[in-house]
Design a protein around this motif. Structure first.
Motif, PDB file in Angstrom:
ATOM      1  N   SER A   1      44.600  34.516  34.164  1.00 29.62           N
ATOM      2  CA  SER A   1      43.607  34.919  35.162  1.00 29.62           C
ATOM      3  C   SER A   1      43.512  33.885  36.273  1.00 29.62           C
ATOM      4  O   SER A   1      43.946  32.742  36.115  1.00 29.62           O
ATOM      5  CB  SER A   1      42.234  35.086  34.505  1.00 29.62           C
ATOM      6  N   LEU A   2      42.914  34.282  37.393  1.00 27.38           N
ATOM      7  CA  LEU A   2      42.686  33.378  38.510  1.00 27.38           C
ATOM      8  C   LEU A   2      41.243  32.903  38.482  1.00 27.38           C
ATOM      9  O   LEU A   2      40.322  33.713  38.372  1.00 27.38           O
ATOM     10  CB  LEU A   2      42.953  34.076  39.840  1.00 27.38           C
ATOM     11  N   VAL A   3      41.043  31.586  38.576  1.00 35.13           N
ATOM     12  CA  VAL A   3      39.707  30.998  38.545  1.00 35.13           C
ATOM     13  C   VAL A   3      39.508  30.174  39.814  1.00 35.13           C
ATOM     14  O   VAL A   3      40.329  29.320  40.139  1.00 35.13           O
ATOM     15  CB  VAL A   3      39.508  30.112  37.297  1.00 35.13           C
ATOM     16  N   THR A   4      38.410  30.452  40.523  1.00 37.26           N
ATOM     17  CA  THR A   4      38.044  29.671  41.702  1.00 37.26           C
ATOM     18  C   THR A   4      36.959  28.695  41.292  1.00 37.26           C
ATOM     19  O   THR A   4      35.899  29.103  40.815  1.00 37.26           O
ATOM     20  CB  THR A   4      37.550  30.578  42.843  1.00 37.26           C
TER      21      THR A   4
ATOM     22  N   ARG B   1      48.361  42.981  36.788  1.00 40.42           N
ATOM     23  CA  ARG B   1      47.717  42.816  38.088  1.00 40.42           C
ATOM     24  C   ARG B   1      46.378  42.130  37.879  1.00 40.42           C
ATOM     25  O   ARG B   1      45.903  42.032  36.756  1.00 40.42           O
ATOM     26  CB  ARG B   1      47.538  44.164  38.782  1.00 40.42           C
ATOM     27  N   TYR B   2      45.772  41.677  38.965  1.00 44.28           N
ATOM     28  CA  TYR B   2      44.470  41.021  38.884  1.00 44.28           C
ATOM     29  C   TYR B   2      43.371  42.024  39.209  1.00 44.28           C
ATOM     30  O   TYR B   2      43.569  42.944  40.002  1.00 44.28           O
ATOM     31  CB  TYR B   2      44.399  39.839  39.856  1.00 44.28           C
ATOM     32  N   ALA B   3      42.214  41.815  38.622  1.00 44.17           N
ATOM     33  CA  ALA B   3      41.048  42.639  38.924  1.00 44.17           C
ATOM     34  C   ALA B   3      40.759  42.549  40.418  1.00 44.17           C
ATOM     35  O   ALA B   3      40.955  41.499  41.033  1.00 44.17           O
ATOM     36  CB  ALA B   3      39.843  42.169  38.116  1.00 44.17           C
ATOM     37  N   THR B   4      40.284  43.647  41.005  1.00 46.65           N
ATOM     38  CA  THR B   4      40.035  43.661  42.447  1.00 46.65           C
ATOM     39  C   THR B   4      38.816  42.838  42.829  1.00 46.65           C
ATOM     40  O   THR B   4      38.730  42.336  43.942  1.00 46.65           O
ATOM     41  CB  THR B   4      39.867  45.102  42.961  1.00 46.65           C
ATOM     42  N   SER B   5      37.854  42.725  41.917  1.00 48.30           N
ATOM     43  CA  SER B   5      36.666  41.924  42.230  1.00 48.30           C
ATOM     44  C   SER B   5      36.529  40.786  41.222  1.00 48.30           C
ATOM     45  O   SER B   5      36.954  40.891  40.073  1.00 48.30           O
ATOM     46  CB  SER B   5      35.407  42.789  42.229  1.00 48.30           C
ATOM     47  N   ALA B   6      35.926  39.709  41.689  1.00 46.26           N
ATOM     48  CA  ALA B   6      35.722  38.536  40.839  1.00 46.26           C
ATOM     49  C   ALA B   6      34.368  38.626  40.151  1.00 46.26           C
ATOM     50  O   ALA B   6      33.446  39.261  40.651  1.00 46.26           O
ATOM     51  CB  ALA B   6      35.790  37.269  41.680  1.00 46.26           C
TER      52      ALA B   6
END
Length: 109
Positions: free
Chosen positions: A72-75, A27-32
């Motif tokens: 991971s997700l990167v914005t 899962r992804y972390a809830t906060s960035a």
């Protein structure tokens, strides 16, 4: 000679780490978290974790202590007209002697 951090990392990215899976899987972390970075929009063929050739559209360099996990997700360009979120396809390390900073290189989808 000393170089300030913005010289090597003039941008900011938001990262949501891919966390190891429990009973429900990864899962992804809830906060960035915000990281200093250098962002370069360029297309490049890279191999994903499955060994397949895929196109990376963005190259991001962050300080080595960021330890961004694969997947991971990167914005990039947060808050701007070009803001977008992409997945980390590949992670590389470049360790340097001072005064150059060591860094991670992230290839994004």
């Amino acid at each position: 000679m000393s170089w300030s951090g913005w010289f090597f990392f003039p941008h900011v990215v938001e990262v949501r780490d891919l966390l190891p899976g429990g009973s429900l899987g990864p899962r992804y972390a809830t906060s960035a978290r915000n990281l200093e970075a250098e962002v370069i929009d360029q297309q490049e063929l890279v191999r994903n974790p499955d060994g397949e050739e895929v196109t990376s559209s963005t190259l991001v360099t962050v300080p080595i202590e960021a330890n961004v996990p694969l997947g991971s997700l990167v914005t990039v360009w947060p808050g701007g007209a070009k803001e977008r979120t992409a997945t980390v396809l590949r992670v590389g390390r470049d360790e340097n002697d001072p005064p150059l900073p060591s860094h991670e290189v992230l290839w994004l989808t």
